[in-house]
Motif scaffolding. Sequence first.
Motif, mmCIF file in Angstrom:
data_model
loop_
_atom_site.group_PDB
_atom_site.id
_atom_site.type_symbol
_atom_site.label_atom_id
_atom_site.label_comp_id
_atom_site.label_asym_id
_atom_site.label_seq_id
_atom_site.Cartn_x
_atom_site.Cartn_y
_atom_site.Cartn_z
ATOM 1 N N THR A 1 -7.375 2.244 -5.653
ATOM 2 C CA THR A 1 -7.772 2.586 -4.292
ATOM 3 C C THR A 1 -8.487 1.375 -3.688
ATOM 4 O OG1 THR A 1 -9.941 3.428 -4.967
ATOM 5 C CG2 THR A 1 -8.103 5.026 -4.922
ATOM 6 N N GLU A 2 -8.866 1.488 -2.437
ATOM 7 C CA GLU A 2 -9.570 0.390 -1.778
ATOM 8 C C GLU A 2 -10.830 0.007 -2.555
ATOM 9 O OE1 GLU A 2 -11.647 -0.661 2.534
ATOM 10 O OE2 GLU A 2 -10.515 1.200 2.315
ATOM 11 N N GLN A 3 -11.579 1.000 -3.033
ATOM 12 C CA GLN A 3 -12.793 0.710 -3.798
ATOM 13 C C GLN A 3 -12.454 0.044 -5.130
ATOM 14 O OE1 GLN A 3 -12.064 3.739 -2.514
ATOM 15 N NE2 GLN A 3 -13.579 3.972 -0.903
ATOM 16 N N ILE B 1 0.844 -1.188 0.000
ATOM 17 C CA ILE B 1 0.000 0.000 0.000
ATOM 18 C C ILE B 1 0.881 1.239 0.000
ATOM 19 C CG2 ILE B 1 -1.767 1.303 1.255
ATOM 20 C CD1 ILE B 1 -2.793 -1.408 2.333
ATOM 21 N N ARG C 1 -7.285 1.230 8.872
ATOM 22 C CA ARG C 1 -8.202 2.302 9.282
ATOM 23 C C ARG C 1 -8.491 2.224 10.778
ATOM 24 N NH1 ARG C 1 -10.919 1.651 4.756
ATOM 25 N NH2 ARG C 1 -12.529 0.337 5.638
ATOM 26 N N THR D 1 -7.118 -5.957 5.261
ATOM 27 C CA THR D 1 -5.922 -5.163 5.574
ATOM 28 C C THR D 1 -6.250 -3.674 5.575
ATOM 29 O OG1 THR D 1 -4.502 -6.863 4.632
ATOM 30 C CG2 THR D 1 -3.537 -4.669 4.903
ATOM 31 N N PHE D 2 -6.989 -3.207 4.568
ATOM 32 C CA PHE D 2 -7.402 -1.796 4.547
ATOM 33 C C PHE D 2 -8.214 -1.449 5.794
ATOM 34 C CE2 PHE D 2 -6.567 -1.592 -0.127
ATOM 35 C CZ PHE D 2 -5.901 -0.371 -0.158
ATOM 36 N N ILE E 1 -7.055 -8.407 1.201
ATOM 37 C CA ILE E 1 -6.711 -6.999 0.964
ATOM 38 C C ILE E 1 -7.735 -6.094 1.640
ATOM 39 C CG2 ILE E 1 -6.483 -5.199 -0.789
ATOM 40 C CD1 ILE E 1 -5.329 -7.388 -2.661
ATOM 41 N N MET E 2 -9.008 -6.413 1.511
ATOM 42 C CA MET E 2 -10.057 -5.602 2.153
ATOM 43 C C MET E 2 -9.870 -5.590 3.666
ATOM 44 S SD MET E 2 -11.951 -4.258 -0.161
ATOM 45 C CE MET E 2 -10.426 -4.095 -1.031
ATOM 46 N N ASN F 1 -8.573 -10.979 -2.522
ATOM 47 C CA ASN F 1 -9.329 -9.744 -2.405
ATOM 48 C C ASN F 1 -9.878 -9.556 -0.994
ATOM 49 O OD1 ASN F 1 -9.847 -7.569 -4.070
ATOM 50 N ND2 ASN F 1 -11.978 -8.130 -4.292
ATOM 51 N N LYS G 1 -4.449 6.153 -0.623
ATOM 52 C CA LYS G 1 -3.807 4.870 -0.337
ATOM 53 C C LYS G 1 -4.161 3.943 -1.487
ATOM 54 C CE LYS G 1 -3.787 5.312 4.604
ATOM 55 N NZ LYS G 1 -4.830 5.555 5.574
#
Length: 178
Positions: free
Chosen positions: A86-88, A14, A117, A112-113, A109-110, A106, A21
């Motif tokens: 990006t995250e989205q 990231i 946060r 991790t984001f 990764i979600m 996936n 990010k």
Amino acid sequence: MKAFVPTEVIEQKILLIQGEKVILDKDLAVLYGVTTSNLNKAVSRNIERYPKDFMIQLSAEEFRNLKFHFGTSSWGGTRKPPRAFTEQGVAMLSTVLRSKRAIEVNIMIMRTFVKLRKMMSTHKDLARKLEELERKYDGQFRIVFDAIRQLIEVEEKPKRKIGYISESKAVYRTAKKG
């Protein structure tokens, strides 16, 4: 076969580019077990799913700076500036990359984001609550509050950032302790 990617590996991918990010297309391709070319073809076939807040196309200058920063050998035969998701945008990749591994990666990764946060908000919430307690109990526990504040400050020390600053954009990669 379960695709396990440690959170730490994802965290290292990231980057902060144009104030967002993001994860670069080449790094996502490695995580998903596909070629960068195939990942980008899937995105191009579904480009309407990727508005500007989901995917950033790096400028030629940003790309040159990244190649300089990370070393050209790791970029192989890349001729075009990479895409940064990006995250989205990463979440949207799950709709265009349909392999079992892509779905499992996936999800990691979600998570991790979300973890990043939560970590950021936890430190802010803790500092705010400490201030409230200090006001409530006046100076009675000043030594205790000062000791707690010092512990928070030690935890919040930012990692050394490595990167460059161009005219209006900053790109950093957090240095790994070790």
